[in-house]
Motif scaffolding. Structure first.
Motif: not given
Length: 131
Positions: A53-58, A71-78, A105-108
């Protein structure tokens, strides 16, 4: 920019998940359910679900369309909600970008098995980073 032909991360290789679709605002990871992923009850460990879930949303928020702009991303909230038990032989996680701005950004995401069983859902907040 990475695409699905790039080699996976070392962690993805270790767990055995792979990116099978990636485009603007969307990402899909899949993995076979194997014994090595099991918890004490013999079902995939909740950490496996959270990782997919984290990887796909990121990565759903990192598509640029430009091979020179990575680009890469950092998870701020999961947040992960565990809903059901996988019945099939493969886990499938699909994530969608739901909003945000230039850097945050936000994802689900939804995690199902190959039989369509809903296993988990997640939401998250991420920060884009240029490579």
């Amino acid at each position: 920019m990475s695409d699905i032909t790039d080699p996976p991360s070392a962690f993805a290789t270790l767990l055995g998940y792979e990116l099978t679709d990636w485009r603007e605002g969307f990402a899909r990871y899949e993995m076979d359910i194997t014994d090595k992923l099991g918890n004490r009850q013999g079902i995939p460990h909740g950490g496996v679900h959270a990782t997919l879930i984290d990887s796909a949303m990121g990565i759903s928020g990192c598509w640029t369309g430009d091979a020179e702009l990575r680009m890469t991303s950092l998870t701020l909230s999961l947040n992960v909600q565990y809903i059901g038990k996988a019945q099939g032989s493969r886990l499938i996680c699909e994530a969608h970008l739901t909003g945000g701005g230039r850097s945050i950004y936000y994802a689900e995401a939804t995690l199902t098995d190959d039989l369509g069983t809903l296993v988990a859902k997640g939401t998250g907040v991420f920060k884009r980073r240029q490579v």
